[in-house]
Design a protein around this motif. Structure first.
Motif, PDB file in Angstrom:
ATOM      1  N   ILE A  21       0.837  -1.208   0.000  1.00  0.00           N
ATOM      2  CA  ILE A  21       0.000   0.000   0.000  1.00  0.00           C
ATOM      3  C   ILE A  21       0.865   1.248   0.000  1.00  0.00           C
ATOM      4  CG2 ILE A  21      -1.624   1.338   1.401  1.00  0.00           C
ATOM      5  CD1 ILE A  21      -2.896  -1.353   2.206  1.00  0.00           C
ATOM      6  N   LEU A  22       1.913   1.258   0.810  1.00  0.00           N
ATOM      7  CA  LEU A  22       2.821   2.409   0.865  1.00  0.00           C
ATOM      8  C   LEU A  22       3.457   2.681  -0.500  1.00  0.00           C
ATOM      9  CD1 LEU A  22       4.464   4.467   2.671  1.00  0.00           C
ATOM     10  CD2 LEU A  22       6.210   2.696   2.690  1.00  0.00           C
ATOM     11  N   LEU A  23       3.934   1.643  -1.151  1.00  0.00           N
ATOM     12  CA  LEU A  23       4.556   1.814  -2.463  1.00  0.00           C
ATOM     13  C   LEU A  23       3.545   2.267  -3.515  1.00  0.00           C
ATOM     14  CD1 LEU A  23       6.933  -1.270  -2.545  1.00  0.00           C
ATOM     15  CD2 LEU A  23       7.567   1.130  -2.265  1.00  0.00           C
ATOM     16  N   PHE A  24       2.337   1.726  -3.467  1.00  0.00           N
ATOM     17  CA  PHE A  24       1.303   2.115  -4.421  1.00  0.00           C
ATOM     18  C   PHE A  24       0.905   3.580  -4.233  1.00  0.00           C
ATOM     19  CE2 PHE A  24      -3.167   2.467  -5.735  1.00  0.00           C
ATOM     20  CZ  PHE A  24      -3.032   2.110  -7.061  1.00  0.00           C
ATOM     21  N   VAL A  25       0.746   4.003  -2.996  1.00  0.00           N
ATOM     22  CA  VAL A  25       0.378   5.406  -2.723  1.00  0.00           C
ATOM     23  C   VAL A  25       1.503   6.339  -3.159  1.00  0.00           C
ATOM     24  CG1 VAL A  25      -0.064   7.055  -0.860  1.00  0.00           C
ATOM     25  CG2 VAL A  25      -1.274   4.876  -0.911  1.00  0.00           C
ATOM     26  N   TRP A  42       5.001   8.803 -16.341  1.00  0.00           N
ATOM     27  CA  TRP A  42       5.085   7.349 -16.287  1.00  0.00           C
ATOM     28  C   TRP A  42       6.425   6.882 -15.741  1.00  0.00           C
ATOM     29  CZ3 TRP A  42       1.091   4.349 -16.327  1.00  0.00           C
ATOM     30  CH2 TRP A  42      -0.084   4.797 -16.920  1.00  0.00           C
ATOM     31  N   LEU A  43       7.476   7.558 -16.102  1.00  0.00           N
ATOM     32  CA  LEU A  43       8.796   7.207 -15.576  1.00  0.00           C
ATOM     33  C   LEU A  43       8.824   7.357 -14.060  1.00  0.00           C
ATOM     34  CD1 LEU A  43      11.920   6.697 -16.010  1.00  0.00           C
ATOM     35  CD2 LEU A  43      12.095   9.174 -15.936  1.00  0.00           C
ATOM     36  N   TRP A  44       8.392   8.509 -13.582  1.00  0.00           N
ATOM     37  CA  TRP A  44       8.417   8.761 -12.144  1.00  0.00           C
ATOM     38  C   TRP A  44       7.452   7.851 -11.392  1.00  0.00           C
ATOM     39  CZ3 TRP A  44      12.379  11.019 -10.181  1.00  0.00           C
ATOM     40  CH2 TRP A  44      13.069  11.978 -10.901  1.00  0.00           C
ATOM     41  N   GLY A  45       6.268   7.628 -11.949  1.00  0.00           N
ATOM     42  CA  GLY A  45       5.293   6.765 -11.286  1.00  0.00           C
ATOM     43  C   GLY A  45       5.758   5.333 -11.165  1.00  0.00           C
ATOM     44  N   LEU A  46       6.330   4.797 -12.243  1.00  0.00           N
ATOM     45  CA  LEU A  46       6.835   3.425 -12.189  1.00  0.00           C
ATOM     46  C   LEU A  46       8.014   3.293 -11.237  1.00  0.00           C
ATOM     47  CD1 LEU A  46       6.567   2.338 -15.919  1.00  0.00           C
ATOM     48  CD2 LEU A  46       5.225   1.500 -13.986  1.00  0.00           C
ATOM     49  N   TRP A  47       8.874   4.280 -11.255  1.00  0.00           N
ATOM     50  CA  TRP A  47      10.005   4.216 -10.331  1.00  0.00           C
ATOM     51  C   TRP A  47       9.525   4.386  -8.889  1.00  0.00           C
ATOM     52  CZ3 TRP A  47      14.167   8.139  -8.787  1.00  0.00           C
ATOM     53  CH2 TRP A  47      15.233   7.482  -8.198  1.00  0.00           C
ATOM     54  N   GLY A  48       8.449   5.129  -8.705  1.00  0.00           N
ATOM     55  CA  GLY A  48       7.914   5.352  -7.362  1.00  0.00           C
ATOM     56  C   GLY A  48       7.392   4.101  -6.696  1.00  0.00           C
ATOM     57  N   ILE A  49       6.987   3.094  -7.473  1.00  0.00           N
ATOM     58  CA  ILE A  49       6.484   1.866  -6.859  1.00  0.00           C
ATOM     59  C   ILE A  49       7.563   0.809  -6.654  1.00  0.00           C
ATOM     60  CG2 ILE A  49       4.125   2.178  -7.677  1.00  0.00           C
ATOM     61  CD1 ILE A  49       4.695   0.115  -9.849  1.00  0.00           C
ATOM     62  N   THR A  50       8.812   1.143  -6.972  1.00  0.00           N
ATOM     63  CA  THR A  50       9.880   0.151  -6.835  1.00  0.00           C
ATOM     64  C   THR A  50      10.590   0.202  -5.501  1.00  0.00           C
ATOM     65  OG1 THR A  50      11.535   1.608  -7.821  1.00  0.00           O
ATOM     66  CG2 THR A  50      10.309   0.148  -9.308  1.00  0.00           C
ATOM     67  N   GLY A  51      10.501   1.289  -4.773  1.00  0.00           N
ATOM     68  CA  GLY A  51      11.201   1.373  -3.498  1.00  0.00           C
ATOM     69  C   GLY A  51      10.778   2.585  -2.716  1.00  0.00           C
TER      70      GLY A  51
END
Length: 71
Positions: A21-25, A42-51
């Protein structure tokens, strides 16, 4: 043997759900903010869910802080 390594069987499912949930938010917030600013959402959003919290810190320095200097 190093006792700092855990298998997925040793981690509580509640912690796994909270981390997901934390990574998704985080990824969603970064994506929406980058889309508002027009900065590769899209770049920032995808990277945001990786760590956590590295993508958020880098996003703050690269996008938000650099945007404040221009204004």
């Amino acid at each position: 043997m190093n006792n700092m390594h855990y298998s997925l069987n040793e981690i509580s499912p509640i912690w796994m759900i909270l981390i997901a949930i934390l990574l998704f938010v985080q990824g969603t917030w970064i994506f929406q903010d980058a889309r508002k600013r027009g900065r590769f959402p899209w770049l920032w959003g995808l990277w945001g869910i990786t760590g956590f919290p590295t993508p958020l810190i880098v996003y703050w320095f690269v996008v938000i802080r650099s945007g404040r200097r221009r204004s």
